[in-house]
Design a protein around this motif. Structure first.
Motif, short mmCIF file in Angstrom:
data_model
loop_
_atom_site.label_atom_id
_atom_site.label_comp_id
_atom_site.label_asym_id
_atom_site.label_seq_id
_atom_site.Cartn_x
_atom_site.Cartn_y
_atom_site.Cartn_z
N ILE A 91 0.81 -1.21 0.00
CA ILE A 91 0.00 0.00 0.00
C ILE A 91 0.85 1.27 0.00
O ILE A 91 0.43 2.29 -0.55
CB ILE A 91 -1.02 0.02 1.16
CG1 ILE A 91 -0.33 -0.05 2.53
CG2 ILE A 91 -2.03 -1.09 1.01
CD1 ILE A 91 -1.29 0.18 3.69
N GLY A 92 2.04 1.21 0.59
CA GLY A 92 2.91 2.38 0.55
C GLY A 92 3.35 2.69 -0.87
O GLY A 92 3.36 3.85 -1.31
N THR A 93 3.70 1.65 -1.61
CA THR A 93 4.11 1.81 -3.01
C THR A 93 2.93 2.30 -3.84
O THR A 93 3.08 3.18 -4.69
CB THR A 93 4.64 0.48 -3.57
OG1 THR A 93 5.72 0.02 -2.74
CG2 THR A 93 5.15 0.64 -5.00
N LEU A 94 1.74 1.76 -3.58
CA LEU A 94 0.55 2.20 -4.31
C LEU A 94 0.24 3.66 -4.03
O LEU A 94 -0.13 4.41 -4.95
CB LEU A 94 -0.66 1.33 -3.94
CG LEU A 94 -0.66 -0.07 -4.52
CD1 LEU A 94 -1.81 -0.88 -3.93
CD2 LEU A 94 -0.75 -0.05 -6.04
N GLU A 95 0.39 4.07 -2.78
CA GLU A 95 0.14 5.47 -2.44
C GLU A 95 1.09 6.38 -3.22
O GLU A 95 0.68 7.39 -3.79
CB GLU A 95 0.32 5.70 -0.94
CG GLU A 95 0.05 7.14 -0.54
CD GLU A 95 0.73 7.56 0.74
OE1 GLU A 95 0.35 8.63 1.24
OE2 GLU A 95 1.64 6.87 1.21
N GLU A 96 2.35 6.01 -3.26
CA GLU A 96 3.34 6.80 -4.00
C GLU A 96 3.01 6.83 -5.49
O GLU A 96 3.09 7.88 -6.14
CB GLU A 96 4.74 6.22 -3.77
CG GLU A 96 5.21 6.41 -2.34
CD GLU A 96 6.38 5.50 -1.95
OE1 GLU A 96 7.11 5.88 -1.02
OE2 GLU A 96 6.57 4.43 -2.57
N LEU A 97 2.64 5.68 -6.03
CA LEU A 97 2.26 5.60 -7.44
C LEU A 97 1.09 6.53 -7.75
O LEU A 97 1.15 7.33 -8.69
CB LEU A 97 1.89 4.16 -7.81
CG LEU A 97 1.10 3.96 -9.12
CD1 LEU A 97 1.91 4.44 -10.31
CD2 LEU A 97 0.67 2.52 -9.27
N PHE A 98 0.02 6.42 -6.98
CA PHE A 98 -1.17 7.21 -7.28
C PHE A 98 -0.92 8.71 -7.15
O PHE A 98 -1.43 9.51 -7.94
CB PHE A 98 -2.35 6.77 -6.41
CG PHE A 98 -3.09 5.60 -6.98
CD1 PHE A 98 -3.74 5.69 -8.19
CD2 PHE A 98 -3.11 4.40 -6.30
CE1 PHE A 98 -4.41 4.60 -8.73
CE2 PHE A 98 -3.77 3.29 -6.83
CZ PHE A 98 -4.43 3.40 -8.04
N GLU A 99 -0.14 9.09 -6.17
CA GLU A 99 0.12 10.52 -6.00
C GLU A 99 0.90 11.08 -7.18
O GLU A 99 0.56 12.13 -7.73
CB GLU A 99 0.89 10.76 -4.69
CG GLU A 99 1.11 12.24 -4.43
CD GLU A 99 1.61 12.53 -3.03
OE1 GLU A 99 2.37 13.50 -2.90
OE2 GLU A 99 1.26 11.79 -2.09
#
Length: 196
Positions: free
Chosen positions: A109-117
């Motif tokens: 989820i940390g990687t996904l958060e960075e991706l989406f931002e």
């Protein structure tokens, strides 16, 4: 032209070894092509593997880690520069500021958060830096299908696909990162009229 490539990836110690090997391959290729690395500043799992491989190939590495994770993710003290931030928001801002392009590996989820931002910001024209997902095993395929569905239903504009590259090989990922990509061109006026 050398790039400062920000790599978003996992710091989890419980993942399959092939993802750690993938991160090391990314670090090797990054160094071979003469780029530098910006990472999350941890020395375990994929985060550590990409940084170690990059340094082994002669690349400069910058790690950016928040105080609260310095012990959990075990700070990469071997970084050429280790930046400790007060919190996660500051960490992401510092990573963004120091980077010319973004490469996203399989992660949580940390990687996904960075991706989406970073994907959202590119779609809105807030930056024109390349954003590339490297997914050789299909981890993100359900996400891709979700985003296609959101686009088809009008929740996301088709322009989101212009803002990202999706690849299955390390060499292709770096080819995309190095390729000059035009700005998305969506103005804030356009954004005011409709949601992404």
């Amino acid at each position: 032209m050398p790039l400062a490539v920000c790599v978003f990836c996992s710091s989890s110690a419980k993942i399959d070894r092939r993802y750690v090997d993938l991160a090391a391959e990314v670090g090797d290729e990054l160094a071979r092509r003469g780029h530098s690395l910006v990472s999350g500043g941890g020395r375990v799992s994929c985060m550590g593997a990409v940084a170690r491989a990059a340094r082994a190939g002669g690349a400069r590495t910058v790690g950016v880690i928040p105080e609260g994770l310095a012990d959990v993710e075990l700070s990469d003290e071997d970084s050429d520069e280790l930046v400790v931030t007060p919190d996660m928001r500051t960490r992401k801002g510092e990573m963004d500021r120091r980077s010319d392009a973004f490469l996203v590996l399989p992660g949580g989820i940390g990687t996904l958060e960075e991706l989406f931002e970073i994907w959202t910001a590119r779609t809105l024209g807030m930056h024109d830096k390349a954003v590339v997902i490297l997914d050789p095993t299909g981890v993100y395929e359900p996400l891709r299908e979700l985003m296609k569905g959101l686009t088809e239903q009008g929740f996301a504009r088709p322009k989101i696909w212009d803002a990202i590259g999706w690849t299955a090989s390390v060499s292709e990922a770096f080819d995309l990162l190095e390729r000059s990509q035009p700005k998305i061109g969506m103005s804030f006026e356009d954004y005011a009229e409709a949601e992404l």
